[in-house]
Structure formats: C-alpha cells, structure tokens
Scaffold this active site. Structure first.
Site, mmCIF file in Angstrom:
data_model
loop_
_atom_site.group_PDB
_atom_site.id
_atom_site.type_symbol
_atom_site.label_atom_id
_atom_site.label_comp_id
_atom_site.label_asym_id
_atom_site.label_seq_id
_atom_site.Cartn_x
_atom_site.Cartn_y
_atom_site.Cartn_z
ATOM 1 N N ASP A 9 0.774 -1.348 0.045
ATOM 2 C CA ASP A 9 -0.034 -0.130 -0.046
ATOM 3 C C ASP A 9 0.855 1.269 0.129
ATOM 4 O O ASP A 9 1.634 1.708 1.120
ATOM 5 C CB ASP A 9 -0.984 0.096 1.155
ATOM 6 N N GLU A 40 -4.216 2.107 -2.904
ATOM 7 C CA GLU A 40 -5.743 2.495 -2.179
ATOM 8 C C GLU A 40 -5.494 3.657 -1.606
ATOM 9 O O GLU A 40 -6.589 4.452 -1.063
ATOM 10 C CB GLU A 40 -6.170 1.504 -1.407
ATOM 11 N N ASN A 41 -4.304 4.235 -0.958
ATOM 12 C CA ASN A 41 -4.041 5.155 -0.201
ATOM 13 C C ASN A 41 -3.037 6.218 -0.604
ATOM 14 O O ASN A 41 -2.411 6.965 -0.069
ATOM 15 C CB ASN A 41 -3.284 4.579 1.280
ATOM 16 N N HIS A 69 -10.156 1.531 0.322
ATOM 17 C CA HIS A 69 -9.996 3.029 0.292
ATOM 18 C C HIS A 69 -10.309 3.271 -1.182
ATOM 19 O O HIS A 69 -10.184 4.580 -1.425
ATOM 20 C CB HIS A 69 -8.768 3.582 0.954
ATOM 21 N N HIS A 153 -6.704 -8.188 0.361
ATOM 22 C CA HIS A 153 -6.546 -6.955 0.945
ATOM 23 C C HIS A 153 -7.516 -7.398 2.175
ATOM 24 O O HIS A 153 -8.668 -7.160 2.031
ATOM 25 C CB HIS A 153 -7.214 -5.781 0.183
ATOM 26 N N HIS A 178 -3.252 -4.388 3.211
ATOM 27 C CA HIS A 178 -4.244 -3.552 4.264
ATOM 28 C C HIS A 178 -3.637 -3.288 5.641
ATOM 29 O O HIS A 178 -4.212 -2.098 6.090
ATOM 30 C CB HIS A 178 -5.625 -4.412 4.114
HETATM 31 FE FE FE2 Z 1 -4.082 0.542 2.670
HETATM 32 FE FE FE2 Z 2 -7.112 -1.106 3.291
#
Ligand code: FE2
Ligand code: FE2
Length: 264
Positions: A9, A40-41, A69, A153, A178
């Site tokens: 991530d 996702e981040n 996310h 995830h 995650h």
């Molecule tokens: Fe994440």
């Molecule tokens: Fe996540």
C-alpha cells in the site's frame, strides 16, 4: 521465469517518493517483468486520483490494485472503467464500476492474471465472500494462464493464510495487503503458491500506519474526532519479489523487499 515485484500500500507523498526513487533499480535488480502496486492510499492517504494514477504509470508501475479505500476520491468511480490496469476488489457487487481481474502480458509475451480480493473479517460487512468470489472466476482465468497473482486485501492473518491454502495448486501467489505492517511469514506452499500475510505499506513508518502519529495517538487517547493526515517524514518501501514458472504457474521464489528513501 516470470519475475513480479509487488509494492505494498502506497501511502501519500512519502510512499510515492520512495517508490519513484527505487523503482528503476528494483526492476533491474530483480529483472522484473511486471511491477504491481497497491494504490488505495496513494492520494493523501485516501484513494487515488487520475493524476496520481498517471504519475505511477509514468514511473513504471504496470498494474495497480486497491482495497477498502478505492472510492475515497470519488473521481475513481468515473475513471476506473476506462483504466483496466487499476483494479478494485473482485467481491464488490457485480454492477460496481471497474474490475477485480486483469490479464497482463509480460514483455516476453507470457500472460499473468492479476486478481484483487478483499477480506470479509473486520472489513466491509456486505461484500461477497472472497472465497466463493475467486472460485467463480479462477477456472476461467486459468484457461488463459497458469500464472495467477492475488492481492488479498484483508485484516486478519488467519483469513489470509486460509486463502493461500484455498488457492494452493490454483494460484501462483496470494499476497496480503491492508494492515500496513509487514509480516515475516513468506513461503511457498506445497502446491506452488507463494504467500506472505502482509507486505506492509510503502510510506512513512515514523507514524501510525502512515498517518501523523500525534494525531493518531490523540484520537486513541481522547476519543474525539480529528482528521487524519499523512505523516510527512521519509518514506520506506515494502514489497515482495515472486518468481513464477510460466509452464506450471508454480512460484519458485519469494523474497521480501525493503528500501529506504535517501536524501532529506
Ligand atoms: Fe492501505
Ligand atoms: Fe485497506
């Protein structure tokens, strides 16, 4: 052999900076055919924008995965259908924009099916079961290729380990994301599935899972609402290298990757 580098991530600017700094050397070092990253981040800790998506493709990321996310920046709902190399978890409802599977082609012409799945335990309560969701697409994917790479995830290690065993003999790799905290349990299961419970994040570790540590600690101590902010220190890259035999789809090697951001 197919060499895949997977990047955990990416959290905000520190994560994007350290990846940009190291991606070319990582490609050379591991003779990478594919670089996959969980994004996702990537946009200030929450979601992904089209600008950041383009930036990540431009520095050499080939395929991107995500997780809970993915919709934090609502524009993703608009552009995801136009960008098949950005995945959302497969087990969203069938009419959700985007796709949870992408069939990549390496420079040597080998196919790799990349699948993004989200866990059920302590995650979104109404998603489809990830185990039945992947079972519903795997046979079809394996008609195209034996090489199947899964970003699972999920929150809990038990669910991740169970998924790796569930897919052993059918997937080449089940790699966790995650939690943003790397685990040290990488191995190859007897059926050839490489697995690692969590890759860890690519972001600032002088933080609480990538977020400003003072704000995060305050939220735990005084229980009051306060907006999270991405921590602003040096980035650390956490990833994993997996080698796959294209004939059998079995993983032959798995190795964690750690790199630190150089400079100020
Ligand atoms: Fe994440
Ligand atoms: Fe996540």
């Amino acid at each position: 052999m197919i060499n895949i580098i997977f990047i955990g991530d990416i959290v905000g600017r520190p994560g994007r900076r350290v990846l940009a700094q190291h991606i070319d050397a990582l490609r050379d070092n591991y003779e990478a055919d594919l670089v996959i990253a969980n994004v996702e981040n990537a946009a200030a800790g929450f979601g992904i924008t089209s600008k950041i998506l383009d930036d990540l493709f431009n520095i050499g990321v080939d395929v991107m995965t995500s997780g809970n996310h993915i919709w934090d920046k609502q524009e993703a709902l608009e552009f995801i259908d136009d960008e098949p190399r950005l995945l959302r978890p497969l087990n969203y409802p069938a009419d959700t924009p985007g796709s949870g599977i992408y069939l990549a082609t390496t420079p040597q012409g080998e196919k790799v099916a990349i699948i993004n799945l989200m866990g059920a335990v302590f995650m979104h309560p109404t998603l489809d079961c990830p185990f039945t969701a992947i079972d519903s697409v795997l046979d079809k994917a394996r008609e195209h290729t034996r090489c199947v790479f899964v970003d699972f995830h999920a929150e809990v290690t038990s669910e991740k380990m169970a998924m790796a065993w569930h897919l052993d003999n059918r997937a080449s790799a089940v790699i966790g994301t995650h939690t943003h905290i790397p685990t040290a349990d990488e191995r190859i299961l007897p059926g050839g599935c490489a697995t690692l419970s969590d890759t860890g994040m690519t972001g600032c570790y002088d933080s609480v899972i990538g977020m400003d540590k003072d704000i995060s600690v305050q939220k735990f101590v005084n229980k009051l609402p306060r907006r999270f902010q991405v921590a602003s220190g040096k980035g650390s890259l956490r990833g994993v290298h997996v080698s796959i035999d294209p004939q059998t789809g079995r993983a032959t090697h798995i190795e964690r990757i750690n790199r630190e951001e150089a400079g100020s």
